[in-house]
Design an enzyme around this catalytic site. Structure first.
Site, PDB file in Angstrom:
ATOM      1  N   GLY A  16       0.822  -1.214   0.000  1.00 53.25           N
ATOM      2  CA  GLY A  16       0.000   0.000   0.000  1.00 53.25           C
ATOM      3  C   GLY A  16       0.854   1.261   0.000  1.00 53.25           C
ATOM      4  N   PRO A  92      -2.850 -13.272   5.078  1.00 47.88           N
ATOM      5  CA  PRO A  92      -1.937 -14.340   5.505  1.00 47.88           C
ATOM      6  C   PRO A  92      -2.561 -15.729   5.360  1.00 47.88           C
ATOM      7  CG  PRO A  92      -2.927 -13.282   7.417  1.00 47.88           C
ATOM      8  CD  PRO A  92      -3.405 -12.521   6.210  1.00 47.88           C
ATOM      9  N   CYS A 275       5.223 -13.957   0.790  1.00 48.26           N
ATOM     10  CA  CYS A 275       4.201 -14.330  -0.202  1.00 48.26           C
ATOM     11  C   CYS A 275       4.341 -15.687  -0.879  1.00 48.26           C
ATOM     12  CB  CYS A 275       4.108 -13.232  -1.252  1.00 48.26           C
ATOM     13  SG  CYS A 275       3.446 -11.718  -0.518  1.00 48.26           S
TER      14      CYS A 275
HETATM   15  P1  NAD Z   1       1.341  -5.733   5.292  1.00 48.73           P
HETATM   16  O1  NAD Z   1       0.990  -6.635   6.413  1.00 48.73           O
HETATM   17  O2  NAD Z   1       2.670  -5.066   5.254  1.00 48.73           O
HETATM   18  O3  NAD Z   1       0.249  -4.545   5.219  1.00 48.73           O
HETATM   19  C1  NAD Z   1      -1.126  -4.741   5.334  1.00 48.73           C
HETATM   20  C2  NAD Z   1      -1.709  -3.585   6.162  1.00 48.73           C
HETATM   21  O4  NAD Z   1      -3.133  -3.663   6.140  1.00 48.73           O
HETATM   22  C3  NAD Z   1      -1.308  -3.630   7.645  1.00 48.73           C
HETATM   23  O5  NAD Z   1      -0.614  -2.437   7.997  1.00 48.73           O
HETATM   24  C4  NAD Z   1      -2.644  -3.765   8.382  1.00 48.73           C
HETATM   25  O6  NAD Z   1      -2.685  -3.051   9.621  1.00 48.73           O
HETATM   26  C5  NAD Z   1      -3.599  -3.168   7.377  1.00 48.73           C
HETATM   27  N1  NAD Z   1      -5.001  -3.544   7.579  1.00 48.73           N
HETATM   28  C6  NAD Z   1      -5.522  -4.774   7.784  1.00 48.73           C
HETATM   29  N2  NAD Z   1      -6.860  -4.698   7.912  1.00 48.73           N
HETATM   30  C7  NAD Z   1      -7.208  -3.391   7.779  1.00 48.73           C
HETATM   31  C8  NAD Z   1      -8.436  -2.683   7.798  1.00 48.73           C
HETATM   32  N3  NAD Z   1      -9.601  -3.312   7.977  1.00 48.73           N
HETATM   33  N4  NAD Z   1      -8.414  -1.357   7.631  1.00 48.73           N
HETATM   34  C9  NAD Z   1      -7.254  -0.708   7.444  1.00 48.73           C
HETATM   35  N5  NAD Z   1      -6.045  -1.322   7.406  1.00 48.73           N
HETATM   36  C10 NAD Z   1      -6.021  -2.647   7.569  1.00 48.73           C
HETATM   37  O7  NAD Z   1       1.093  -6.550   3.963  1.00 48.73           O
HETATM   38  P2  NAD Z   1       1.788  -6.320   2.524  1.00 48.73           P
HETATM   39  O8  NAD Z   1       3.102  -6.983   2.486  1.00 48.73           O
HETATM   40  O9  NAD Z   1       1.666  -4.893   2.154  1.00 48.73           O
HETATM   41  O10 NAD Z   1       0.809  -7.192   1.612  1.00 48.73           O
HETATM   42  C11 NAD Z   1      -0.512  -6.774   1.348  1.00 48.73           C
HETATM   43  C12 NAD Z   1      -1.079  -7.647   0.250  1.00 48.73           C
HETATM   44  O11 NAD Z   1      -0.314  -7.457  -0.944  1.00 48.73           O
HETATM   45  C13 NAD Z   1      -1.038  -9.148   0.534  1.00 48.73           C
HETATM   46  O12 NAD Z   1      -2.179  -9.749  -0.011  1.00 48.73           O
HETATM   47  C14 NAD Z   1       0.204  -9.611  -0.202  1.00 48.73           C
HETATM   48  O13 NAD Z   1       0.108 -10.962  -0.590  1.00 48.73           O
HETATM   49  C15 NAD Z   1       0.197  -8.719  -1.414  1.00 48.73           C
HETATM   50  N6  NAD Z   1       1.525  -8.469  -2.021  1.00 48.73           N
HETATM   51  C16 NAD Z   1       2.606  -8.232  -1.225  1.00 48.73           C
HETATM   52  C17 NAD Z   1       3.842  -7.934  -1.813  1.00 48.73           C
HETATM   53  C18 NAD Z   1       5.067  -7.644  -0.982  1.00 48.73           C
HETATM   54  O14 NAD Z   1       6.127  -7.470  -1.558  1.00 48.73           O
HETATM   55  N7  NAD Z   1       4.991  -7.567   0.339  1.00 48.73           N
HETATM   56  C19 NAD Z   1       3.941  -7.862  -3.206  1.00 48.73           C
HETATM   57  C20 NAD Z   1       2.806  -8.109  -3.985  1.00 48.73           C
HETATM   58  C21 NAD Z   1       1.598  -8.402  -3.375  1.00 48.73           C
HETATM   59  C1  UGA Z   2       8.006 -11.941  -5.016  1.00 51.68           C
HETATM   60  C2  UGA Z   2       7.805 -11.772  -6.534  1.00 51.68           C
HETATM   61  O1  UGA Z   2       9.085 -11.691  -7.154  1.00 51.68           O
HETATM   62  C3  UGA Z   2       6.995 -10.506  -6.838  1.00 51.68           C
HETATM   63  O2  UGA Z   2       6.736 -10.430  -8.237  1.00 51.68           O
HETATM   64  C4  UGA Z   2       5.673 -10.558  -6.073  1.00 51.68           C
HETATM   65  O3  UGA Z   2       4.928  -9.379  -6.291  1.00 51.68           O
HETATM   66  C5  UGA Z   2       5.954 -10.707  -4.600  1.00 51.68           C
HETATM   67  O4  UGA Z   2       6.741 -11.920  -4.372  1.00 51.68           O
HETATM   68  C6  UGA Z   2       4.722 -10.867  -3.763  1.00 51.68           C
HETATM   69  O5  UGA Z   2       3.679 -11.229  -4.255  1.00 51.68           O
HETATM   70  O6  UGA Z   2       4.883 -10.645  -2.555  1.00 51.68           O
HETATM   71  P1  UGA Z   2       9.662 -10.930  -3.206  1.00 51.68           P
HETATM   72  O7  UGA Z   2       9.155 -12.050  -2.359  1.00 51.68           O
HETATM   73  O8  UGA Z   2       9.651  -9.564  -2.650  1.00 51.68           O
HETATM   74  O9  UGA Z   2       8.805 -10.853  -4.566  1.00 51.68           O
HETATM   75  O10 UGA Z   2      11.159 -11.239  -3.656  1.00 51.68           O
HETATM   76  P2  UGA Z   2      11.815 -12.214  -4.740  1.00 51.68           P
HETATM   77  O11 UGA Z   2      12.884 -11.460  -5.415  1.00 51.68           O
HETATM   78  O12 UGA Z   2      10.813 -12.870  -5.584  1.00 51.68           O
HETATM   79  O13 UGA Z   2      12.521 -13.305  -3.834  1.00 51.68           O
HETATM   80  C7  UGA Z   2      11.769 -14.256  -3.090  1.00 51.68           C
HETATM   81  C8  UGA Z   2      12.711 -15.244  -2.428  1.00 51.68           C
HETATM   82  O14 UGA Z   2      13.311 -16.103  -3.394  1.00 51.68           O
HETATM   83  C9  UGA Z   2      13.862 -14.590  -1.677  1.00 51.68           C
HETATM   84  O15 UGA Z   2      14.081 -15.276  -0.471  1.00 51.68           O
HETATM   85  C10 UGA Z   2      15.043 -14.753  -2.617  1.00 51.68           C
HETATM   86  O16 UGA Z   2      16.274 -14.760  -1.962  1.00 51.68           O
HETATM   87  C11 UGA Z   2      14.718 -16.097  -3.242  1.00 51.68           C
HETATM   88  N1  UGA Z   2      15.335 -16.298  -4.572  1.00 51.68           N
HETATM   89  C12 UGA Z   2      14.965 -15.522  -5.620  1.00 51.68           C
HETATM   90  C13 UGA Z   2      16.282 -17.295  -4.738  1.00 51.68           C
HETATM   91  O17 UGA Z   2      16.622 -18.025  -3.792  1.00 51.68           O
HETATM   92  N2  UGA Z   2      16.837 -17.481  -5.988  1.00 51.68           N
HETATM   93  C14 UGA Z   2      16.493 -16.716  -7.055  1.00 51.68           C
HETATM   94  O18 UGA Z   2      17.041 -16.943  -8.163  1.00 51.68           O
HETATM   95  C15 UGA Z   2      15.527 -15.705  -6.857  1.00 51.68           C
END
Ligand code: NAD
Ligand code: UGA
Length: 458
Positions: A16, A92, A275
């Site tokens: 976000g 989660p 993720c």
């Molecule tokens: P996060 O836990 O860092 O953030 C989620 C936030 O939502 C928290 O701060 C929480 O307090 C808030 N929240 C929960 N319920 C709420 C409500 N009712 N009103 C207002 N706020 C609320 O999670 P994240 O890593 O940002 O991931 C969010 C989503 O995006 C997940 O579905 C994840 O799979 C996806 N995603 C994450 C990544 C990544 O790199 N972390 C990348 C792509 C997609």
């Molecule tokens: C991953 C995807 O790459 C994103 O496209 C996606 O949006 C995100 O998940 C999500 O949905 O949360 P992220 O988990 O941030 O992103 O990082 P990555 O670079 O994908 O690495 C994931 C894990 O795989 C790490 O622990 C990394 O060290 C490991 N990895 C990655 C390897 O061990 N070998 C590789 O060649 C690549």
């Protein structure tokens, strides 16, 4: 100033915060507000210590915050005032009840839909940005269909593909942006309003549209395919260790085939992060739900190989150090799940550290960014553990140095200095294959790596 568009994001987390900061940065005439129930997190977004470390993020937030980017906690008001609402809350793995340890826990998404329904006084577009099981939009629509009077909601799917550590580059220059909608007149109209936002900085041909279910499913599948590549190369690393083949040479040879490609072929201690595992479990759960047992078991093996890889690494440490770690000082270099992030969620380092502590080793953890999270993760863990940011100080008087995160800073360490300060025989376990192994061996280390024979003096 009157803003051209007003956008709200519910959930100020890793996705976000950065994704909305990028919209605000690229569209100065849009007002972008991010809300969260966690007020400490919102305070951090409004401070000089942002709640997530992400290279380049500070700069973008500095340029936009207070101008057209706002972090707030008044969710009710903000829902009333905005007409495009992104939902970026956490999803989660469910830890209780039916589907425990498999299905996605959708309670936060559902609560958000109910809040939107309760507080809205006009029609809105609701955009799923969280990663969700396919068909979640249907549940959202069912809840939102109970709106009063003429209020209507259109639900879109716009999954986020950014990776941590490279989020700013990924958001600025994505491979693609995916927008799914219902293929009705209203659905297509809502879809084009979202396309309008992204075309402000992303070329049209990278913005792809689809039906809403394809969009939801594509996100799970993209993560599953990426994780599958990591497990594939890790599985072959085990075979390399038995046959004197070198995993880097194999990865290079296959990666040069354009049909295979060279990305995500880096063998290591297995994937971590919040993720990959949760999204594959979610996929497996969905397949089982639809009776597709063989498909479920195929994807489940990606996780199994990931666990096997970590286990192999721990066993190698134990066996090469004469079968006992009790009382030995082991210094861990890197606790984040990958380089350039402070995030330790599902970090292989956490699991490995806990196992080494169970062997009664004395652990010292070093990391340039993730020590705060590491301390939190290991609070209450049984055994001896300490935290030192300086890798040289962490390695001093230790029996082994264990690299668990591919931070660049570890590549540049003076390993002569590290070696001199250690107890002999000195062991070096490179769980990420990032060091100059021959050089470390010639300094005197017994070097253990992934997918290549060990270099030892004993
Ligand atoms: P996060 O836990 O860092 O953030 C989620 C936030 O939502 C928290 O701060 C929480 O307090 C808030 N929240 C929960 N319920 C709420 C409500 N009712 N009103 C207002 N706020 C609320 O999670 P994240 O890593 O940002 O991931 C969010 C989503 O995006 C997940 O579905 C994840 O799979 C996806 N995603 C994450 C990544 C990544 O790199 N972390 C990348 C792509 C997609
Ligand atoms: C991953 C995807 O790459 C994103 O496209 C996606 O949006 C995100 O998940 C999500 O949905 O949360 P992220 O988990 O941030 O992103 O990082 P990555 O670079 O994908 O690495 C994931 C894990 O795989 C790490 O622990 C990394 O060290 C490991 N990895 C990655 C390897 O061990 N070998 C590789 O060649 C690549």
């Amino acid at each position: 100033m009157r803003f051209k568009k007003k956008i709200l994001c519910i959930g100020a987390g890793y996705v976000g915060g950065p994704s909305m900061a990028m919209i605000a940065y690229k569209c100065p005439d849009y007002q972008v507000t991010v809300v969260d129930i966690n007020s400490a997190r919102i305070d951090a977004w409004n401070s000089s210590q942002l709640p997530v470390f992400e290279p380049g993020l500070d700069n973008i937030v500095k340029k936009t915050r207070g101008k057209n980017l706002f972090f707030r906690t008044d969710i009710e008001n903000q829902i009333k005032e905005n007409d495009i609402i992104f939902v970026s809350v956490n999803t989660p793995t469910k830890s209780y009840g039916a589907g425990a340890n498999m299905a996605a826990d959708l309670q936060y998404v559902e609560k958000t839909a109910r809040q939107i329904l309760k507080f809205s006084q006009s029609s809105k577009i609701v955009v799923e940005k969280s990663t969700l099981p396919v068909k979640t939009a249907l549940a959202m629509e069912k809840i939102l269909s109970h709106a009063k009077g003429k209020i209507r909601f259109e639900v879109l799917s716009n999954p986020e593909f950014m990776a941590e550590g490279t989020a700013i580059g990924d958001l600025e220059n994505p491979d693609r942006v995916l927008i799914g909608s219902r293929e009705t007149k209203c659905g297509l109209k809502a879809r084009s309003r979202l396309v309008d936002i992204y075309t402000r900085w992303i070329p049209q041909d990278k913005i792809i549209t689809s039906n809403i279910w394809s969009s939801e499913l594509s996100k799970l599948v993209a993560n599953a395919f990426l994780a599958q590549r990591v497990s594939s190369i890790n599985s072959i690393s085990a075979l390399c260790e038995k046959t004197d083949a070198d995993i880097n040479e194999v990865a290079k040879a296959i990666g040069m085939d354009r049909r295979i490609g060279d990305k995500f072929l880096k063998a290591g201690i297995g994937f971590g992060g919040s993720c990959f595992k949760k999204d594959i479990l979610n996929l497996v759960y969905l397949c089982n739900y639809y009776g597709l047992r063989e498909v479920a078991s195929y994807w489940e093996n990606v996780i199994r190989i990931n666990e096997y890889q970590r286990e192999r690494f721990i066993n190698q440490i134990l066996h090469s150090m004469f079968g006992t770690l009790a009382g030995k000082k082991l210094s861990i270099l890197g606790f984040a799940f990958k380089a350039d992030t402070s995030d330790t969620r599902e970090s292989p380092a956490l699991y490995i550290t806990q196992k080494l502590m169970a062997e009664q080793a004395e652990i010292v953890i070093s990391d340039p960014r993730a020590l705060k999270n590491a301390k939190f993760d290991l609070a209450g863990a049984k055994g001896k553990v300490s935290f030192i940011e300086d890798p040289y100080a962490a390695a001093a008087n230790s029996h082994a140095v264990i690299v668990l995160t591919d931070w660049d800073v570890y590549r540049r360490l003076d390993f002569r200095r590290v070696y001199r300060s250690m107890i002999k025989p000195a062991f070096l376990f490179d769980g990420r294959n990032i060091l100059d192994h021959r050089k470390c061996f010639s300094i005197g280390f017994n070097v253990y790596r992934i997918g290549k024979p060990a270099l030892t003096h004993i």
